[in-house]
Design a protein around this motif. Structure first.
Motif, PDB file in Angstrom:
ATOM      1  N   THR A  11      -0.512   3.234   4.656  1.00 32.05           N
ATOM      2  CA  THR A  11       0.520   3.323   3.628  1.00 32.05           C
ATOM      3  C   THR A  11       1.567   4.360   4.020  1.00 32.05           C
ATOM      4  O   THR A  11       2.716   4.256   3.620  1.00 32.05           O
ATOM      5  CB  THR A  11      -0.082   3.690   2.246  1.00 32.05           C
ATOM      6  OG1 THR A  11      -0.894   4.844   2.386  1.00 32.05           O
ATOM      7  CG2 THR A  11      -0.899   2.546   1.684  1.00 32.05           C
ATOM      8  N   ASP A  13       2.265   7.476   3.108  1.00 30.92           N
ATOM      9  CA  ASP A  13       2.954   7.981   1.918  1.00 30.92           C
ATOM     10  C   ASP A  13       2.603   9.443   1.665  1.00 30.92           C
ATOM     11  O   ASP A  13       1.815   9.726   0.767  1.00 30.92           O
ATOM     12  CB  ASP A  13       2.575   7.119   0.706  1.00 30.92           C
ATOM     13  CG  ASP A  13       3.336   7.521  -0.540  1.00 30.92           C
ATOM     14  OD1 ASP A  13       4.567   7.640  -0.456  1.00 30.92           O
ATOM     15  OD2 ASP A  13       2.702   7.715  -1.592  1.00 30.92           O
ATOM     16  N   LYS A  43      -3.496   2.742  -4.777  1.00 32.99           N
ATOM     17  CA  LYS A  43      -2.749   3.995  -4.649  1.00 32.99           C
ATOM     18  C   LYS A  43      -1.423   3.883  -5.390  1.00 32.99           C
ATOM     19  O   LYS A  43      -0.849   2.815  -5.506  1.00 32.99           O
ATOM     20  CB  LYS A  43      -2.458   4.304  -3.176  1.00 32.99           C
ATOM     21  CG  LYS A  43      -3.710   4.560  -2.355  1.00 32.99           C
ATOM     22  CD  LYS A  43      -3.356   4.890  -0.925  1.00 32.99           C
ATOM     23  CE  LYS A  43      -4.599   5.147  -0.098  1.00 32.99           C
ATOM     24  NZ  LYS A  43      -4.279   5.460   1.305  1.00 32.99           N
ATOM     25  N   SER A  44      -0.951   5.009  -5.908  1.00 34.10           N
ATOM     26  CA  SER A  44       0.366   5.074  -6.541  1.00 34.10           C
ATOM     27  C   SER A  44       1.283   5.822  -5.580  1.00 34.10           C
ATOM     28  O   SER A  44       1.247   7.055  -5.529  1.00 34.10           O
ATOM     29  CB  SER A  44       0.292   5.815  -7.873  1.00 34.10           C
ATOM     30  OG  SER A  44      -0.586   5.160  -8.752  1.00 34.10           O
ATOM     31  N   PRO A  45       2.095   5.101  -4.834  1.00 34.65           N
ATOM     32  CA  PRO A  45       2.909   5.780  -3.825  1.00 34.65           C
ATOM     33  C   PRO A  45       4.009   6.650  -4.413  1.00 34.65           C
ATOM     34  O   PRO A  45       4.569   6.346  -5.463  1.00 34.65           O
ATOM     35  CB  PRO A  45       3.500   4.624  -3.010  1.00 34.65           C
ATOM     36  CG  PRO A  45       3.471   3.450  -3.923  1.00 34.65           C
ATOM     37  CD  PRO A  45       2.298   3.656  -4.841  1.00 34.65           C
ATOM     38  N   SER A 131      -2.416  12.452   3.458  1.00 30.76           N
ATOM     39  CA  SER A 131      -1.181  12.281   2.687  1.00 30.76           C
ATOM     40  C   SER A 131      -1.373  12.678   1.225  1.00 30.76           C
ATOM     41  O   SER A 131      -0.513  13.312   0.627  1.00 30.76           O
ATOM     42  CB  SER A 131      -0.702  10.830   2.767  1.00 30.76           C
ATOM     43  OG  SER A 131      -0.329  10.491   4.073  1.00 30.76           O
ATOM     44  N   ARG A 132      -2.502  12.305   0.672  1.00 29.34           N
ATOM     45  CA  ARG A 132      -2.797  12.615  -0.735  1.00 29.34           C
ATOM     46  C   ARG A 132      -2.761  14.121  -0.970  1.00 29.34           C
ATOM     47  O   ARG A 132      -2.194  14.605  -1.958  1.00 29.34           O
ATOM     48  CB  ARG A 132      -4.174  12.043  -1.098  1.00 29.34           C
ATOM     49  CG  ARG A 132      -4.659  12.372  -2.483  1.00 29.34           C
ATOM     50  CD  ARG A 132      -6.065  11.825  -2.728  1.00 29.34           C
ATOM     51  NE  ARG A 132      -7.048  12.264  -1.744  1.00 29.34           N
ATOM     52  CZ  ARG A 132      -7.657  13.454  -1.756  1.00 29.34           C
ATOM     53  NH1 ARG A 132      -7.381  14.336  -2.695  1.00 29.34           N
ATOM     54  NH2 ARG A 132      -8.559  13.762  -0.829  1.00 29.34           N
ATOM     55  N   LEU A 133      -3.347  14.878  -0.056  1.00 31.25           N
ATOM     56  CA  LEU A 133      -3.371  16.335  -0.205  1.00 31.25           C
ATOM     57  C   LEU A 133      -1.994  16.942   0.028  1.00 31.25           C
ATOM     58  O   LEU A 133      -1.620  17.904  -0.644  1.00 31.25           O
ATOM     59  CB  LEU A 133      -4.393  16.950   0.751  1.00 31.25           C
ATOM     60  CG  LEU A 133      -5.843  16.533   0.498  1.00 31.25           C
ATOM     61  CD1 LEU A 133      -6.765  17.109   1.564  1.00 31.25           C
ATOM     62  CD2 LEU A 133      -6.296  16.948  -0.891  1.00 31.25           C
ATOM     63  N   LYS A 135       0.860  15.589  -0.750  1.00 22.02           N
ATOM     64  CA  LYS A 135       1.612  15.381  -1.998  1.00 22.02           C
ATOM     65  C   LYS A 135       1.149  16.351  -3.080  1.00 22.02           C
ATOM     66  O   LYS A 135       1.966  16.908  -3.813  1.00 22.02           O
ATOM     67  CB  LYS A 135       1.462  13.931  -2.471  1.00 22.02           C
ATOM     68  CG  LYS A 135       2.166  12.938  -1.576  1.00 22.02           C
ATOM     69  CD  LYS A 135       2.100  11.525  -2.099  1.00 22.02           C
ATOM     70  CE  LYS A 135       0.722  10.947  -1.948  1.00 22.02           C
ATOM     71  NZ  LYS A 135       0.668   9.491  -2.192  1.00 22.02           N
ATOM     72  N   GLU A 136      -0.158  16.556  -3.168  1.00 23.66           N
ATOM     73  CA  GLU A 136      -0.691  17.460  -4.185  1.00 23.66           C
ATOM     74  C   GLU A 136      -0.212  18.893  -3.953  1.00 23.66           C
ATOM     75  O   GLU A 136       0.217  19.577  -4.887  1.00 23.66           O
ATOM     76  CB  GLU A 136      -2.221  17.398  -4.166  1.00 23.66           C
ATOM     77  CG  GLU A 136      -2.879  18.100  -5.321  1.00 23.66           C
ATOM     78  CD  GLU A 136      -4.375  17.854  -5.340  1.00 23.66           C
ATOM     79  OE1 GLU A 136      -5.114  18.838  -5.493  1.00 23.66           O
ATOM     80  OE2 GLU A 136      -4.791  16.679  -5.194  1.00 23.66           O
TER      81      GLU A 136
END
Length: 168
Positions: A11, A13, A43-45, A131-133, A135-136
């Motif tokens: 993804t 993202d 996932k919510s991009p 990527s998730r981290l 963004k967080e």
């Protein structure tokens, strides 16, 4: 001579330094590497598909090799077949990644046994990056420059500011 084509799906993202490491190394294993940018219903991009395509294209432009960036919204094995790929490149960071990727590779082999999955271990310094981290961390006002290329850092910070969540 037939070109060896590989697909590296994700993804992206956003795209991270871990992703670019796998792209750089994966491109050495095949004649052409297709980076498949996809949507993931679970996932919510943060970024649209077009924005992610532009980011990935910009970041892979400086990497040696024949690298294409293509969007897809289908089964990975159908995408690989359309691209003429016989290799799926996947990056591994930790044991948890291995369990998931092992299961996916087994399912994909059942769907299309003509395509092999190749696992590349992420560079040790890049293994914790997700990527998730990223963004967080950005949403809480943290510095993400160690995890993403500078232009991606700017993109993420601008998006977080536009969302009005920085430091909240």
């Amino acid at each position: 001579m037939t070109k060896r084509i590989g697909v590296y799906p994700g993804t992206f993202d956003p795209i991270t330094l871990g992703h670019t490491d796998i792209i750089r190394r994966g491109a050495k294993l095949v004649d052409r590497l297709v980076v498949g940018v996809t949507t993931n219903p679970s996932k919510s991009p943060m970024f649209t598909l077009d924005e992610r395509m532009a980011m990935v294209s910009r970041e892979v432009a400086a990497i040696d090799g024949d690298i294409g960036v293509v969007p897809f919204d289908s089964l990975l094995m159908d995408f690989a077949e359309r691209e003429g790929a016989r290799v799926i490149v996947r990056g591994l960071r930790a044991v948890a990644d291995f369990e998931y990727e092992y299961q996916m590779a087994g399912m994909n082999q059942q769907i299309n046994p003509r395509v092999e999955t190749v696992f590349l271990m992420a560079d040790v310094a890049l293994q914790p990056i997700a990527s998730r981290l990223v963004k967080e961390i950005a949403m809480f006002g943290g510095e993400i420059g160690k995890f993403v290329p500078p232009t991606v850092r700017d993109d993420v910070v601008a998006r977080v500011l536009a969302m009005g969540r920085r430091g909240s």
